[in-house]
Design a protein around this motif. Sequence first.
Motif, PDB file in Angstrom:
ATOM      1  N   UNK A 471       6.336   8.550   5.141  1.00 29.21           N
ATOM      2  CA  UNK A 471       5.252   9.209   4.413  1.00 29.21           C
ATOM      3  C   UNK A 471       4.350   8.184   3.763  1.00 29.21           C
ATOM      4  N   UNK A 472       4.955   7.122   3.290  1.00 30.36           N
ATOM      5  CA  UNK A 472       4.171   6.108   2.604  1.00 30.36           C
ATOM      6  C   UNK A 472       3.193   5.439   3.570  1.00 30.36           C
ATOM      7  N   UNK A 473       3.626   5.319   4.816  1.00 24.58           N
ATOM      8  CA  UNK A 473       2.714   4.835   5.850  1.00 24.58           C
ATOM      9  C   UNK A 473       2.180   3.448   5.531  1.00 24.58           C
ATOM     10  N   UNK A 474       3.069   2.560   5.176  1.00 19.36           N
ATOM     11  CA  UNK A 474       2.636   1.210   4.822  1.00 19.36           C
ATOM     12  C   UNK A 474       3.039   0.201   5.866  1.00 19.36           C
ATOM     13  N   UNK A 475       3.535   0.649   6.998  1.00 18.16           N
ATOM     14  CA  UNK A 475       4.066  -0.323   7.952  1.00 18.16           C
ATOM     15  C   UNK A 475       2.968  -1.011   8.743  1.00 18.16           C
ATOM     16  N   UNK A 484      -7.438   2.532   4.400  1.00 16.52           N
ATOM     17  CA  UNK A 484      -6.071   2.594   4.851  1.00 16.52           C
ATOM     18  C   UNK A 484      -5.327   3.711   4.107  1.00 16.52           C
ATOM     19  N   UNK A 485      -4.436   4.403   4.789  1.00 16.59           N
ATOM     20  CA  UNK A 485      -3.698   5.476   4.113  1.00 16.59           C
ATOM     21  C   UNK A 485      -3.024   5.015   2.825  1.00 16.59           C
ATOM     22  N   UNK A 486      -2.518   3.807   2.832  1.00 18.27           N
ATOM     23  CA  UNK A 486      -1.872   3.328   1.615  1.00 18.27           C
ATOM     24  C   UNK A 486      -2.883   3.166   0.498  1.00 18.27           C
ATOM     25  N   UNK A 487      -4.064   2.698   0.843  1.00 14.38           N
ATOM     26  CA  UNK A 487      -5.087   2.555  -0.194  1.00 14.38           C
ATOM     27  C   UNK A 487      -5.444   3.920  -0.763  1.00 14.38           C
ATOM     28  N   UNK A 498       4.761   6.376  -8.355  1.00 13.12           N
ATOM     29  CA  UNK A 498       5.973   6.538  -7.564  1.00 13.12           C
ATOM     30  C   UNK A 498       6.390   5.225  -6.899  1.00 13.12           C
ATOM     31  N   UNK A 499       5.462   4.259  -6.826  1.00 13.37           N
ATOM     32  CA  UNK A 499       5.765   3.025  -6.093  1.00 13.37           C
ATOM     33  C   UNK A 499       6.975   2.281  -6.668  1.00 13.37           C
ATOM     34  N   UNK A 500       7.002   2.006  -7.977  1.00 14.28           N
ATOM     35  CA  UNK A 500       8.172   1.255  -8.457  1.00 14.28           C
ATOM     36  C   UNK A 500       9.483   2.000  -8.227  1.00 14.28           C
ATOM     37  N   UNK A 501       9.436   3.334  -8.359  1.00 18.32           N
ATOM     38  CA  UNK A 501      10.676   4.081  -8.134  1.00 18.32           C
ATOM     39  C   UNK A 501      11.102   4.004  -6.684  1.00 18.32           C
ATOM     40  N   UNK A 502      10.140   3.987  -5.799  1.00 17.21           N
ATOM     41  CA  UNK A 502      10.473   3.955  -4.390  1.00 17.21           C
ATOM     42  C   UNK A 502      10.960   2.571  -3.984  1.00 17.21           C
ATOM     43  N   UNK A 503      10.274   1.552  -4.501  1.00  9.44           N
ATOM     44  CA  UNK A 503      10.607   0.182  -4.121  1.00  9.44           C
ATOM     45  C   UNK A 503      12.052  -0.140  -4.450  1.00  9.44           C
ATOM     46  N   UNK A 504      12.520   0.496  -5.498  1.00 13.91           N
ATOM     47  CA  UNK A 504      13.911   0.302  -5.895  1.00 13.91           C
ATOM     48  C   UNK A 504      14.873   0.562  -4.732  1.00 13.91           C
ATOM     49  N   UNK A 505      14.500   1.449  -3.834  1.00 13.24           N
ATOM     50  CA  UNK A 505      15.405   1.808  -2.738  1.00 13.24           C
ATOM     51  C   UNK A 505      15.093   1.095  -1.434  1.00 13.24           C
ATOM     52  N   UNK A 512       8.179  -6.318   1.949  1.00 14.14           N
ATOM     53  CA  UNK A 512       7.239  -7.283   2.516  1.00 14.14           C
ATOM     54  C   UNK A 512       6.112  -6.567   3.222  1.00 14.14           C
ATOM     55  N   UNK A 513       6.464  -5.566   4.000  1.00 15.38           N
ATOM     56  CA  UNK A 513       5.434  -4.817   4.713  1.00 15.38           C
ATOM     57  C   UNK A 513       4.477  -4.169   3.726  1.00 15.38           C
ATOM     58  N   UNK A 514       5.042  -3.613   2.676  1.00 16.98           N
ATOM     59  CA  UNK A 514       4.218  -2.965   1.657  1.00 16.98           C
ATOM     60  C   UNK A 514       3.259  -3.963   1.026  1.00 16.98           C
ATOM     61  N   UNK A 515       3.805  -5.129   0.639  1.00 18.32           N
ATOM     62  CA  UNK A 515       2.954  -6.146   0.015  1.00 18.32           C
ATOM     63  C   UNK A 515       1.858  -6.591   0.967  1.00 18.32           C
ATOM     64  N   UNK A 516       2.242  -6.793   2.226  1.00 22.84           N
ATOM     65  CA  UNK A 516       1.250  -7.225   3.202  1.00 22.84           C
ATOM     66  C   UNK A 516       0.119  -6.220   3.300  1.00 22.84           C
TER      67      UNK A 516
END
Lengths: 735, 120
Positions: A471-475, A484-487, A498-505, A512-516
Amino acid sequence: MSGSFFGPGIGLPDDAIALERSSFRSHTNNNDLDARLETMALRDTGEFGDALEEEDLDTFNDETFDADVGEIAGKEFDFFQNTLDNRDKVPQYSQQAAYNAGAGFSSSDNSSGVLGEGRVLTLAEVEAKLMQQNQQNPLAMPLGAPEQMASVALSRRTADAETIAKRREARLQRQMMLSKYDNMMSRHDKEYIIRIQISQLLTDDPAADDFYCHMYQLSRGTMVGPGVVQQPATNTSDSSVVGRSVTPRSSAGTPAPAASAQGDRRKHYLQLHKKHHQEQHHLQQHSANRRPNSQGSSGDVRRSSSSLGNQHHHHHHHLGRPHRSNTQSSMARMQQQVQRIVNEARRRPKAAHVAAEGALGKISVNSARNPKQVIQVQQRSHAGSISQADIPRGSPMVHDLGGIFTGMGDARNPAAERRKTLRSIENVYTAVLRLEQLIREQARLPPNADHPAVQNWLTMYGEAKERAWTELDASQPISNTYPHPLARFLSFSKGKRIIPRLVHHLSIDQVLALTTTVIANFETLDVCRFGSFSYSVASGSMVAARQKEETDLFLHAVMPPTLAFLSETSLQIVNGLFALFMERNNVAWVTRTRPALAFLTVLLGRSAALKQPGAHAYGVPVDSQEIYQSSELYNHLFNSLRGNFLSIFPPSVSSAGHAVSPMEDLHAWQFLATLAIGASVEQQHTLVSEVREKVLERVMLAKSGHVPVDIAMALTANVNLFLNALGLDASQVAT
Amino acid sequence: MLFYSFFKTQVGQQVTVELKNDLAIQGTLESVDQFLNFKLKDISVVDEERYPHMISVKNCFIRGSVVRYVQLSPPTVDTALLQDAARREAQSTQQQQQQSKPPTAATNTTAIATATGSVS
């Protein structure tokens, strides 16, 4: 009823009705639990217990002036008329008048208290009197009250022994009359009713139904009463369960939550639904009894909260417990019944709608859980498919025409795009909630890894994670649609949250993909598009405030996980990201925004740290190739920023004319400092020459004395960040 | 049960309950039940002069259906958690709806089938 409206010292209520009622209550020798407790409560720690013992007050049968049952029954009893008729029956209490006068009621005029006049006042007159007195004597009461009250009470006690006996006689009579019809309902009847009422409340999924309350109490820590020790963890997932004892009265309102685990569902049910009044009383009584007991019992100290389940569950912990009193055993019985109800309910869930065979339509069963809807909302079943209908329309166009329509992805149907993004944010939330729930349940799993429950858990966890990630579509850092969908995802504040909560998992690769992706599309992020410090927007306006809020949220929610990731990776990745950043974004423009500055600072800092001799990430020594590359990148950055260094500072005076706080440029100074660390001599010269004005301005401001001392110190510290990196100091600046 | 769960956390806090008849009562929330009836302790009416009959009242029970607003204090509310709880609530009602829908649809169609069957 207690008339404390006039101050704490006076115990007697002011109106006849309340007077009689309170005195009546204090005299009844009620065996009934409820009434006894109510009396206790109403007496209010016996503040005016003494005064109310006086027989003089206890003469009338509330509002009916000793009317017989025969008079009252059979017709509509007119209280008002009756009161008027019986005004004269109220005896003249000289003592009462004296008391009232002494208590501060002005006796000179005719406002000498309600009864002092020897009349019974109607309600309207009573109110009028009260208002009058309130205005006249706001403060006079409490001052002289205590002593006078004592003296009056004293004089009261020496009243006629005969009258006292007579009054007591009458009181006993009345009490007998009233309690002639007690105990109409047997214990069985009462418990039957309780069972029915509680069965309405029972839930088979307390984790979902009572979610807010439960999590809230976990997160805030809970009130721990005196003498209560932590419960031994009874297969709970939350080791943070603390023994909770709320005060007896409020415990009736706040069912003390148990552990969250499903294994303790029983406890949970019982604790959730202690709202029936009788039960409340039982529990109050019970907990009042239990406290002294629990102090003494060895081993297990009970929570004195109203949790039946606890007692049942910890039955075996009763070491040296004395013989159970009546209430305790009735409680135990009740809780067994509730047990039975719970199991029943779990077996046969009730449907919200009942539709008989062959009937056209359904009958809705309203309960607390599905109340009658005041507003009927039609569920648009095609609400979800609106966005789906757009996808085949939107994307084939874009795909067919390559990049020609990249700018149009948004404009084609902005409303649908927006809804699609919001939908995907909600899906991510759902998945993250599921993940968190699974994590909470994880502690309950058996330890051996090949247990089927564990396997099940693992699959569910993986599934939820997959869902969230897709769903996040950050790949894909680069996508066909603009933005971009993430933007787009991050353009909503709930997306950022929701990002920090998700990143936890997420796994490292996924982060890395998300950061990129974030870096690749940095320009298109809403926080960057706000422009640096909104030159065109007045600084006090709503829009500016919202922008600032979003930027702060971004910096606090989205950046930290990515930055944390960055500060731990190898130089190769850092270089790659650095290159990507500069390649995809217009650096000079982007550096006017705080997030970009923060990013660059961390990137530079990390590469500088890794370039130190002996530094390595993940045990791999740094390659000289990489060092060379990072220097190249650095130079590139410097060159692209050359001439623009001043623009990274926020404007000192915004367009609206208000002076911006001098503290806002901290991030700019940090960036410059990091930049200066890696600069060659020539580059340092450039830096200094460009920002010299700014430095001077700040130092002058700090030294001028126009600003308070702590701000001046902070200012100097900020500037020193930069200057120290160059080997200079603010004090060296010639003023 | 979301509101019930929410108000359970508010027990012991100062709240102001505004009723549909414009009476606003401020007090400490003592207890709440599934119908959102409130019991308030140590109350004071916000606009004293208009309601003199409430002067001596200390505790009261308010039926849930007459409440218009309940004013809370912000620090006692965890909005992020509330959002999550609301999402879960929405999910569970959706599930309930989905569960209840198909069976009734089935019964309706069978009912119609039998009706037409018997007619023809």
